[in-house]
Design a protein around this motif. Sequence first.
Motif, PDB file in Angstrom:
ATOM      1  N   HIS A  96      41.544  15.369 -83.913  1.00 30.40           N
ATOM      2  CA  HIS A  96      40.306  14.736 -84.372  1.00 30.40           C
ATOM      3  C   HIS A  96      39.733  13.776 -83.332  1.00 30.40           C
ATOM      4  O   HIS A  96      38.611  13.309 -83.473  1.00 30.40           O
ATOM      5  CB  HIS A  96      40.506  14.017 -85.702  1.00 30.40           C
ATOM      6  CG  HIS A  96      41.659  13.044 -85.724  1.00 30.40           C
ATOM      7  ND1 HIS A  96      41.707  11.921 -84.927  1.00 30.40           N
ATOM      8  CD2 HIS A  96      42.801  13.038 -86.451  1.00 30.40           C
ATOM      9  CE1 HIS A  96      42.818  11.267 -85.169  1.00 30.40           C
ATOM     10  NE2 HIS A  96      43.513  11.918 -86.085  1.00 30.40           N
ATOM     11  N   GLY A  97      40.490  13.460 -82.282  1.00 33.19           N
ATOM     12  CA  GLY A  97      39.975  12.661 -81.181  1.00 33.19           C
ATOM     13  C   GLY A  97      39.799  11.195 -81.467  1.00 33.19           C
ATOM     14  O   GLY A  97      39.222  10.469 -80.647  1.00 33.19           O
ATOM     15  N   MET A  98      40.283  10.700 -82.587  1.00 31.59           N
ATOM     16  CA  MET A  98      40.157   9.278 -82.905  1.00 31.59           C
ATOM     17  C   MET A  98      41.329   8.502 -82.310  1.00 31.59           C
ATOM     18  O   MET A  98      42.236   9.076 -81.696  1.00 31.59           O
ATOM     19  CB  MET A  98      40.051   9.104 -84.418  1.00 31.59           C
ATOM     20  CG  MET A  98      38.835   9.817 -85.010  1.00 31.59           C
ATOM     21  SD  MET A  98      38.711   9.701 -86.800  1.00 31.59           S
ATOM     22  CE  MET A  98      38.275   7.960 -86.977  1.00 31.59           C
ATOM     23  N   THR A  99      41.301   7.189 -82.496  1.00 31.87           N
ATOM     24  CA  THR A  99      42.224   6.290 -81.802  1.00 31.87           C
ATOM     25  C   THR A  99      43.701   6.683 -81.871  1.00 31.87           C
ATOM     26  O   THR A  99      44.392   6.624 -80.847  1.00 31.87           O
ATOM     27  CB  THR A  99      42.041   4.854 -82.319  1.00 31.87           C
ATOM     28  OG1 THR A  99      40.691   4.451 -82.091  1.00 31.87           O
ATOM     29  CG2 THR A  99      42.980   3.896 -81.611  1.00 31.87           C
ATOM     30  N   PRO A 100      44.246   7.084 -83.018  1.00 30.89           N
ATOM     31  CA  PRO A 100      45.677   7.422 -83.043  1.00 30.89           C
ATOM     32  C   PRO A 100      46.051   8.566 -82.107  1.00 30.89           C
ATOM     33  O   PRO A 100      47.232   8.746 -81.789  1.00 30.89           O
ATOM     34  CB  PRO A 100      45.914   7.814 -84.508  1.00 30.89           C
ATOM     35  CG  PRO A 100      44.852   7.102 -85.270  1.00 30.89           C
ATOM     36  CD  PRO A 100      43.651   7.125 -84.378  1.00 30.89           C
ATOM     37  N   GLN A 101      45.065   9.352 -81.664  1.00 25.98           N
ATOM     38  CA  GLN A 101      45.348  10.473 -80.765  1.00 25.98           C
ATOM     39  C   GLN A 101      44.918  10.199 -79.323  1.00 25.98           C
ATOM     40  O   GLN A 101      44.942  11.112 -78.498  1.00 25.98           O
ATOM     41  CB  GLN A 101      44.668  11.745 -81.297  1.00 25.98           C
ATOM     42  CG  GLN A 101      45.250  12.222 -82.616  1.00 25.98           C
ATOM     43  CD  GLN A 101      44.615  13.497 -83.126  1.00 25.98           C
ATOM     44  OE1 GLN A 101      43.673  14.030 -82.540  1.00 25.98           O
ATOM     45  NE2 GLN A 101      45.125  13.993 -84.247  1.00 25.98           N
ATOM     46  N   ASN A 102      44.552   8.971 -79.027  1.00 26.02           N
ATOM     47  CA  ASN A 102      44.243   8.612 -77.646  1.00 26.02           C
ATOM     48  C   ASN A 102      45.544   8.459 -76.862  1.00 26.02           C
ATOM     49  O   ASN A 102      46.401   7.646 -77.221  1.00 26.02           O
ATOM     50  CB  ASN A 102      43.453   7.299 -77.582  1.00 26.02           C
ATOM     51  CG  ASN A 102      42.014   7.481 -78.036  1.00 26.02           C
ATOM     52  OD1 ASN A 102      41.561   8.595 -78.261  1.00 26.02           O
ATOM     53  ND2 ASN A 102      41.297   6.384 -78.176  1.00 26.02           N
ATOM     54  N   VAL A 103      45.669   9.238 -75.804  1.00 24.00           N
ATOM     55  CA  VAL A 103      46.855   9.194 -74.945  1.00 24.00           C
ATOM     56  C   VAL A 103      46.405   8.845 -73.537  1.00 24.00           C
ATOM     57  O   VAL A 103      45.382   9.346 -73.050  1.00 24.00           O
ATOM     58  CB  VAL A 103      47.597  10.546 -74.952  1.00 24.00           C
ATOM     59  CG1 VAL A 103      48.802  10.509 -74.009  1.00 24.00           C
ATOM     60  CG2 VAL A 103      48.042  10.897 -76.370  1.00 24.00           C
ATOM     61  N   TYR A 104      47.180   7.981 -72.871  1.00 27.18           N
ATOM     62  CA  TYR A 104      46.840   7.530 -71.529  1.00 27.18           C
ATOM     63  C   TYR A 104      48.046   7.739 -70.619  1.00 27.18           C
ATOM     64  O   TYR A 104      49.127   7.227 -70.896  1.00 27.18           O
ATOM     65  CB  TYR A 104      46.451   6.047 -71.536  1.00 27.18           C
ATOM     66  CG  TYR A 104      45.379   5.711 -72.546  1.00 27.18           C
ATOM     67  CD1 TYR A 104      44.035   5.685 -72.184  1.00 27.18           C
ATOM     68  CD2 TYR A 104      45.710   5.410 -73.872  1.00 27.18           C
ATOM     69  CE1 TYR A 104      43.050   5.383 -73.100  1.00 27.18           C
ATOM     70  CE2 TYR A 104      44.733   5.112 -74.795  1.00 27.18           C
ATOM     71  CZ  TYR A 104      43.402   5.096 -74.410  1.00 27.18           C
ATOM     72  OH  TYR A 104      42.425   4.805 -75.332  1.00 27.18           O
ATOM     73  N   TYR A 105      47.838   8.478 -69.539  1.00 26.36           N
ATOM     74  CA  TYR A 105      48.909   8.697 -68.563  1.00 26.36           C
ATOM     75  C   TYR A 105      48.639   7.818 -67.354  1.00 26.36           C
ATOM     76  O   TYR A 105      47.530   7.798 -66.822  1.00 26.36           O
ATOM     77  CB  TYR A 105      48.969  10.158 -68.153  1.00 26.36           C
ATOM     78  CG  TYR A 105      50.120  10.484 -67.230  1.00 26.36           C
ATOM     79  CD1 TYR A 105      51.437  10.269 -67.618  1.00 26.36           C
ATOM     80  CD2 TYR A 105      49.886  11.029 -65.965  1.00 26.36           C
ATOM     81  CE1 TYR A 105      52.487  10.576 -66.774  1.00 26.36           C
ATOM     82  CE2 TYR A 105      50.939  11.340 -65.111  1.00 26.36           C
ATOM     83  CZ  TYR A 105      52.235  11.104 -65.519  1.00 26.36           C
ATOM     84  OH  TYR A 105      53.291  11.393 -64.676  1.00 26.36           O
TER      85      TYR A 105
END
Length: 289
Positions: free
Chosen positions: A181-190
């Motif tokens: 869904h692309g909302m905050t809980p699925q934001n991943v940062y490498y």
Amino acid sequence: MTCLLATKSPALIGCFVVDRRYFEEIGLLDEGMEVYGGENVELGIRVWLCGGSVEVLPCSRIAHIERAHKPYTDDLAANVRRNAFRVAEVWMDEFKNHVYMAWNVPLQDSGIDIGDISERKLLRERLQCRPFRWFLKNIYTEMRTYADTIAYGELKNSLKPDLCVDQGPDSDNIPILYLCHGMTPQNVYYTSSGQLRVGVLSPTIDDNDNKCLVDVNGRPRLLECSYAGNKRMKLSWLFTQGGSIQNTESRYCLEIIQSSGVEVGYQLVLQTCTTQTWTITNILTTKVL
């Protein structure tokens, strides 16, 4: 009543008092912004960068006559996002990517029309304004920056590209797979140091609650990055776009397996590497390719 001294502030709310002549000289409000959202943020940054200051006067009184009905659209998100990108492109220099990361939008070819910003850039040049780095160093010193981020967005496995890595319930510290869904809980940062941060990022340096993916006894877990680092836990990962995600110490790979015990039918595991591959939505540097 004793009036307290003025307190400097890095930003201002929508209601403020300003000298009319100075307001004109500094460039008024950005007429290129649309509908609602971001005008006050842009003005606060501009005033500080261009030689002025924003101050809170505890003894001041400002009257605000509010409309009985606000003439805005029901969903302002698109307008707020557009205006935020406009601020980033004019004033934030090399830190503009933070705004794109916050909205999970690619830095290049975003597909969002922010309008003509040439006049605002000329205004910045005419006023001989400082770089945004000065603002972070001298005015908003509490703000946390994420210059080490090299990729961000939704993290998907090739076996089930409709599922994304998700932080799951805050209390569990167990990352899950969930419908994208692309909302905050699925934001991943490498990051350049190999960390995989999942979920909301702390806005200030006083907060240490960023969650990092960690190999804990062969299981994927989300722990505070600072805690995991201090305890020398396994939080560094090798990741290539379209390749595997492998822990640098345990050598286990982050992969997915079928599971009848979870809602979406698949769960995250750490195991001996197979042919499973991962992609992340947005790339900031070719280091991750």
